[in-house]
Write a protein that holds these residues in place. Sequence first.
Motif, PDB file in Angstrom:
ATOM      1  N   THR A  46      40.313   5.664  34.118  1.00 55.64           N
ATOM      2  CA  THR A  46      41.595   6.362  34.156  1.00 55.64           C
ATOM      3  C   THR A  46      41.953   6.862  32.766  1.00 55.64           C
ATOM      4  OG1 THR A  46      43.937   6.217  34.764  1.00 55.64           O
ATOM      5  CG2 THR A  46      42.961   4.256  33.768  1.00 55.64           C
ATOM      6  N   ALA A  47      42.681   7.974  32.734  1.00 56.10           N
ATOM      7  CA  ALA A  47      43.151   8.539  31.470  1.00 56.10           C
ATOM      8  C   ALA A  47      44.680   8.552  31.427  1.00 56.10           C
ATOM      9  CB  ALA A  47      42.608   9.951  31.296  1.00 56.10           C
ATOM     10  N   THR A  48      45.336   7.785  32.300  1.00 60.70           N
ATOM     11  CA  THR A  48      46.782   7.886  32.443  1.00 60.70           C
ATOM     12  C   THR A  48      47.553   7.370  31.234  1.00 60.70           C
ATOM     13  OG1 THR A  48      46.759   5.777  33.655  1.00 60.70           O
ATOM     14  CG2 THR A  48      46.745   7.807  34.965  1.00 60.70           C
ATOM     15  N   ILE A  65      42.011   9.101  19.742  1.00 56.63           N
ATOM     16  CA  ILE A  65      41.047   9.867  20.521  1.00 56.63           C
ATOM     17  C   ILE A  65      41.281   9.542  21.994  1.00 56.63           C
ATOM     18  CG2 ILE A  65      38.620  10.330  20.975  1.00 56.63           C
ATOM     19  CD1 ILE A  65      38.010   9.196  18.174  1.00 56.63           C
ATOM     20  N   PRO A  66      41.700  10.508  22.800  1.00 59.28           N
ATOM     21  CA  PRO A  66      41.860  10.219  24.232  1.00 59.28           C
ATOM     22  C   PRO A  66      40.498  10.029  24.883  1.00 59.28           C
ATOM     23  CG  PRO A  66      42.180  12.558  23.822  1.00 59.28           C
ATOM     24  CD  PRO A  66      42.020  11.895  22.473  1.00 59.28           C
ATOM     25  N   GLY A  67      40.440   9.137  25.843  1.00 54.08           N
ATOM     26  CA  GLY A  67      39.155   8.903  26.499  1.00 54.08           C
ATOM     27  C   GLY A  67      39.301   8.090  27.760  1.00 54.08           C
ATOM     28  N   THR A  68      38.176   7.646  28.246  1.00 54.38           N
ATOM     29  CA  THR A  68      38.111   6.768  29.414  1.00 54.38           C
ATOM     30  C   THR A  68      36.787   6.016  29.354  1.00 54.38           C
ATOM     31  OG1 THR A  68      38.347   6.684  31.823  1.00 54.38           O
ATOM     32  CG2 THR A  68      37.002   8.445  30.933  1.00 54.38           C
ATOM     33  N   GLU A  69      36.683   4.958  30.121  1.00 57.97           N
ATOM     34  CA  GLU A  69      35.412   4.238  30.240  1.00 57.97           C
ATOM     35  C   GLU A  69      34.916   4.357  31.674  1.00 57.97           C
ATOM     36  OE1 GLU A  69      33.332  -0.142  29.449  1.00 57.97           O
ATOM     37  OE2 GLU A  69      35.491   0.092  29.161  1.00 57.97           O
ATOM     38  N   TRP A  70      33.829   5.097  31.836  1.00 59.04           N
ATOM     39  CA  TRP A  70      33.209   5.140  33.158  1.00 59.04           C
ATOM     40  C   TRP A  70      32.704   3.729  33.450  1.00 59.04           C
ATOM     41  CZ3 TRP A  70      29.366   9.861  32.680  1.00 59.04           C
ATOM     42  CH2 TRP A  70      30.105  11.047  32.534  1.00 59.04           C
ATOM     43  N   THR A  71      33.298   3.092  34.424  1.00 56.85           N
ATOM     44  CA  THR A  71      32.966   1.716  34.756  1.00 56.85           C
ATOM     45  C   THR A  71      32.264   1.729  36.105  1.00 56.85           C
ATOM     46  OG1 THR A  71      34.937   1.016  33.542  1.00 56.85           O
ATOM     47  CG2 THR A  71      33.899  -0.617  34.990  1.00 56.85           C
ATOM     48  N   THR A  72      30.940   1.700  36.073  1.00 54.14           N
ATOM     49  CA  THR A  72      30.146   1.811  37.289  1.00 54.14           C
ATOM     50  C   THR A  72      29.380   0.512  37.524  1.00 54.14           C
ATOM     51  OG1 THR A  72      28.002   2.568  36.444  1.00 54.14           O
ATOM     52  CG2 THR A  72      29.774   4.200  36.538  1.00 54.14           C
ATOM     53  N   PHE A  73      28.745   0.411  38.667  1.00 56.57           N
ATOM     54  CA  PHE A  73      27.929  -0.758  38.966  1.00 56.57           C
ATOM     55  C   PHE A  73      26.622  -0.757  38.177  1.00 56.57           C
ATOM     56  CE2 PHE A  73      30.488  -0.565  42.912  1.00 56.57           C
ATOM     57  CZ  PHE A  73      31.019  -1.838  42.869  1.00 56.57           C
ATOM     58  N   GLY A  81      37.295  11.971  23.954  1.00 57.03           N
ATOM     59  CA  GLY A  81      37.696  13.345  23.702  1.00 57.03           C
ATOM     60  C   GLY A  81      38.678  13.892  24.725  1.00 57.03           C
ATOM     61  N   GLY A  82      38.590  13.419  25.970  1.00 61.42           N
ATOM     62  CA  GLY A  82      39.528  13.840  26.999  1.00 61.42           C
ATOM     63  C   GLY A  82      39.327  15.251  27.502  1.00 61.42           C
ATOM     64  N   ARG A  83      38.116  15.791  27.358  1.00 59.88           N
ATOM     65  CA  ARG A  83      37.883  17.185  27.750  1.00 59.88           C
ATOM     66  C   ARG A  83      37.075  17.352  29.038  1.00 59.88           C
ATOM     67  NH1 ARG A  83      36.340  19.741  21.797  1.00 59.88           N
ATOM     68  NH2 ARG A  83      38.341  19.234  20.789  1.00 59.88           N
ATOM     69  N   SER A  84      36.375  16.320  29.461  1.00 61.42           N
ATOM     70  CA  SER A  84      35.488  16.485  30.609  1.00 61.42           C
ATOM     71  C   SER A  84      36.199  16.134  31.908  1.00 61.42           C
ATOM     72  CB  SER A  84      34.220  15.648  30.438  1.00 61.42           C
ATOM     73  OG  SER A  84      34.530  14.279  30.338  1.00 61.42           O
ATOM     74  N   ASP A  85      35.569  16.519  33.010  1.00 63.90           N
ATOM     75  CA  ASP A  85      36.191  16.387  34.321  1.00 63.90           C
ATOM     76  C   ASP A  85      35.316  15.587  35.288  1.00 63.90           C
ATOM     77  OD1 ASP A  85      34.113  18.157  34.576  1.00 63.90           O
ATOM     78  OD2 ASP A  85      35.263  19.729  35.587  1.00 63.90           O
ATOM     79  N   ILE A  86      34.517  14.694  34.750  1.00 58.40           N
ATOM     80  CA  ILE A  86      33.570  13.953  35.581  1.00 58.40           C
ATOM     81  C   ILE A  86      34.294  12.864  36.375  1.00 58.40           C
ATOM     82  CG2 ILE A  86      31.399  12.678  35.606  1.00 58.40           C
ATOM     83  CD1 ILE A  86      31.231  15.508  34.382  1.00 58.40           C
ATOM     84  N   ASP A  87      34.030  12.785  37.661  1.00 61.52           N
ATOM     85  CA  ASP A  87      34.553  11.704  38.496  1.00 61.52           C
ATOM     86  C   ASP A  87      33.576  10.529  38.387  1.00 61.52           C
ATOM     87  OD1 ASP A  87      35.315   9.936  40.483  1.00 61.52           O
ATOM     88  OD2 ASP A  87      35.728  11.509  41.963  1.00 61.52           O
ATOM     89  N   TRP A  88      34.038   9.433  37.819  1.00 57.83           N
ATOM     90  CA  TRP A  88      33.167   8.281  37.592  1.00 57.83           C
ATOM     91  C   TRP A  88      32.520   7.790  38.887  1.00 57.83           C
ATOM     92  CZ3 TRP A  88      34.128   3.690  40.093  1.00 57.83           C
ATOM     93  CH2 TRP A  88      35.380   3.549  40.677  1.00 57.83           C
ATOM     94  N   ARG A  89      33.183   8.004  40.011  1.00 60.58           N
ATOM     95  CA  ARG A  89      32.661   7.516  41.288  1.00 60.58           C
ATOM     96  C   ARG A  89      31.383   8.240  41.703  1.00 60.58           C
ATOM     97  NH1 ARG A  89      38.292   8.259  44.357  1.00 60.58           N
ATOM     98  NH2 ARG A  89      38.117  10.138  43.061  1.00 60.58           N
ATOM     99  N   SER A  90      31.115   9.374  41.076  1.00 60.19           N
ATOM    100  CA  SER A  90      29.917  10.141  41.421  1.00 60.19           C
ATOM    101  C   SER A  90      28.715   9.791  40.554  1.00 60.19           C
ATOM    102  CB  SER A  90      30.213  11.641  41.287  1.00 60.19           C
ATOM    103  OG  SER A  90      30.417  12.002  39.923  1.00 60.19           O
ATOM    104  N   VAL A  91      28.900   8.894  39.571  1.00 59.20           N
ATOM    105  CA  VAL A  91      27.825   8.572  38.628  1.00 59.20           C
ATOM    106  C   VAL A  91      26.880   7.533  39.244  1.00 59.20           C
ATOM    107  CG1 VAL A  91      27.272   7.668  36.341  1.00 59.20           C
ATOM    108  CG2 VAL A  91      29.302   9.099  36.657  1.00 59.20           C
ATOM    109  N   THR A  92      25.598   7.842  39.261  1.00 59.75           N
ATOM    110  CA  THR A  92      24.559   6.931  39.741  1.00 59.75           C
ATOM    111  C   THR A  92      23.422   6.929  38.731  1.00 59.75           C
ATOM    112  OG1 THR A  92      23.258   8.605  40.914  1.00 59.75           O
ATOM    113  CG2 THR A  92      25.121   7.633  42.115  1.00 59.75           C
ATOM    114  N   PRO A  93      22.497   5.977  38.820  1.00 59.34           N
ATOM    115  CA  PRO A  93      21.351   6.024  37.904  1.00 59.34           C
ATOM    116  C   PRO A  93      20.578   7.333  37.974  1.00 59.34           C
ATOM    117  CG  PRO A  93      21.491   3.871  38.929  1.00 59.34           C
ATOM    118  CD  PRO A  93      22.507   4.743  39.625  1.00 59.34           C
TER     119      PRO A  93
END
Length: 229
Positions: A46-48, A65-73, A81-93
């Motif tokens: 989250t970036a809230t 520095i605004p950011g987030t931590e992609w927390t995946t399995f 940086g707060g510039r990207s639009d990646i949905d962490w739920r879509s990240v896989t190996p």
Amino acid sequence: MSEIIYYPFELHCHTVHSDGAFTPRELVKAAAERGLKGIALTDHNTATGNAEALRAGEEFGIAVIPGTEWTTFYGHITVLGGRSDIDWRSVTPKNAADKVARAVMLGDAAVLAHPYRVGYPVCTGGRSEFPEEIFDVLTGYEVYSGLLADPTNRRSYAEYARLTAAGKKLAALYGRDWHGPSSDVGYGVTLLGISGTLNAANALEAIRSGRTAVADRNGNTIIETPWRA
């Protein structure tokens, strides 16, 4: 060219917007009280909290520095940086390298967090299971995480040495994984070599350019990035 000055940053922080105890303002205030010059807010998925942290940065004179931590399995990646639009739920190996490459293309820095942390059930996904090709697109690597003496850091250090010897351009970084009020004993900082004004944009450029070092709380360097852009 402006003189390069190394400033202490904490690049892995959490607030009440995920699983931390600080509000964003309290986090920034605590950073200022500890003599840090900048932080990255990296709440889980989250970036809230970034807007409040940025306002607090202006109040306390801290580069935020605004950011987030992609927390995946499969591992955790701090995206700064707060510039990207990646949905962490879509990240896989299978697609992680492509997702990281997109985040970097959009202007963020992407850092592999605590690669050898104890995993499930203590910290689900905390240990990295991302494929080797992710190191071709990441910006940085948490060589040290949490307590400097944590034994998992020895494995991270060894892997970082292997990767950089193989030509991977990964900035050496530290992440306290700061979640709230606690003793500062045993923790470190990231030193960022900033040219020009002390701000988030120039801090990110320092990371991209390899002007980084991991140091203890007294500023004694433990490891420097072995390359410069």
